[in-house]
Write an enzyme that holds these catalytic residues in place. Structure first.
Site, PDB file in Angstrom:
ATOM      1  N   PRO A   2       0.790  -1.216   0.000  1.00 35.66           N
ATOM      2  CA  PRO A   2       0.000   0.000   0.000  1.00 35.66           C
ATOM      3  C   PRO A   2       0.819   1.260   0.000  1.00 35.66           C
ATOM      4  CG  PRO A   2       0.330  -0.709   2.214  1.00 35.66           C
ATOM      5  CD  PRO A   2       1.242  -1.519   1.356  1.00 35.66           C
ATOM      6  N   GLU A   3       0.236   2.312  -0.530  1.00 36.64           N
ATOM      7  CA  GLU A   3       0.697   3.649  -0.177  1.00 36.64           C
ATOM      8  C   GLU A   3      -0.269   4.144   0.901  1.00 36.64           C
ATOM      9  OE1 GLU A   3       1.998   6.079  -3.437  1.00 36.64           O
ATOM     10  OE2 GLU A   3       2.722   4.348  -4.538  1.00 36.64           O
ATOM     11  N   LYS A  52       1.981   5.681   6.351  1.00 40.14           N
ATOM     12  CA  LYS A  52       1.743   4.260   6.105  1.00 40.14           C
ATOM     13  C   LYS A  52       1.637   3.466   7.405  1.00 40.14           C
ATOM     14  CE  LYS A  52       4.341   4.899   1.856  1.00 40.14           C
ATOM     15  NZ  LYS A  52       5.705   4.829   1.278  1.00 40.14           N
ATOM     16  N   ARG A 258      14.529   1.850  -6.036  1.00 41.56           N
ATOM     17  CA  ARG A 258      13.138   1.752  -6.475  1.00 41.56           C
ATOM     18  C   ARG A 258      13.062   2.215  -7.915  1.00 41.56           C
ATOM     19  NH1 ARG A 258       9.711   1.792  -2.311  1.00 41.56           N
ATOM     20  NH2 ARG A 258       8.431   0.652  -3.773  1.00 41.56           N
TER      21      ARG A 258
END
Length: 269
Positions: A2-3, A52, A258
């Site tokens: 998730p973000e 988060k 990333r």
DNA sequence: AGCTCATGGCGAG
DNA sequence: TCGCCCTGAGCTG
């Protein structure tokens, strides 16, 4: 996976399902057995999301702090829990609902003080109305680090992840490689304001849609398809494909381990 | 069956 | 900067 918008959605779902009532807590996998035993049967008081991070409040000033990391998942549903399948770190069950947590980076019991300390380490979250964007601005404007990296720094933009960072920079035609110190106040303000809108929309829709309405017909006409992340986006995971706005190839590179996606033509340093 | 990749983040060096 | 942790889906064969 998730973000922040997913964590906020789940915090709301958990509140509806569990708040104000006692809950059975266990850890079928065993890795949270101690915490589960401590909380089993306690009443859930509230749930909160900061970036988060999810905090589930229990009576007597205890909190469960959960961070899903890259692989973590909640399954929240009505009715009785199904037979245990796979590795369930934490399970919550009451008369009407159950929730299963798999693969989190963090799942731990905290005291009030520890929770407060954890929250103080989390930066302003565009989804939260109490967020102070000046905390982020002060660091951005003094940093030589690329804005693409700064957006992933949870002390600056809590809840922003790899999709939102790529998309918000595209929407404002800003190169991810521009150093923070060279990001103007109007650009920063536009990024922050846009994140508040995009991410709040993400909480409601439970997916990330970043394409402006005026571009949607054009994009649909080009056989846009929902990718695995679910949603319509400009550049995320579109490396090698033509940019929807200029036609040049969307690029991908590594930024801090990333994948970073951007359009070198539309986004200027 | 095995490999790769994924919306994260931490600690060692 | 790298390795490592956590799990599951989507390929390949």
């Amino acid at each position: 996976m998730p973000e922040g918008h997913v964590v906020h959605s789940q915090a709301k779902a958990m509140k509806r399902a569990f708040a104000g009532r006692p809950v059975a807590v266990d850890s079928p996998q065993g890795r949270f057995a101690e915490g589960a035993a401590l909380l089993d049967g306690a009443t859930v008081t509230s749930t909160q999301a900061y970036g988060k991070h999810l905090f589930i409040g229990f009576e007597a000033g205890r909190w469960v702090h959960v961070h899903l990391g890259l692989f973590g998942k909640w399954r929240i549903a009505k009715g009785e829990p199904p037979a245990v399948r796979g590795l369930i770190r934490l399970r919550l069950v009451n008369d009407t609902h159950h929730a299963e947590l798999r693969g989190p980076t963090a799942c731990e019991v905290l005291t009030d003080e520890e929770r407060a300390a954890a929250i103080s380490r989390i930066g302003p979250d565009p989804i939260r109305p109490d967020a102070d964007p000046l905390r982020a601005w002060e660091k951005v404007t003094r940093s030589r680090v690329a804005i693409g990296a700064l957006l992933m720094d949870q002390r600056l933009f809590a809840g922003v992840g790899n999709i939102y960072r790529a998309e918000v920079l595209f929407r404002h035609e800003i190169s991810p490689f521009r150093p923070g110190v060279q990001v103007s106040w109007p650009d920063f303000d536009a990024i922050w304001t846009d994140l508040t809108v995009l991410m709040a929309d993400g909480v409601k829709r439970r997916r990330i849609d970043t394409v402006r309405p005026e571009h949607l017909p054009e994009i649909m006409g080009r056989l846009a398809r929902r990718d695995r992340h679910g949603g319509e986006v400009y550049v995320y995971r579109r490396a090698g494909l033509p940019c929807y706005l200029c036609g040049d190839e969307v690029q991908v590179t590594d930024m801090q381990a990333r994948n970073l996606f951007w359009c070198p033509t539309c986004q200027r340093t």
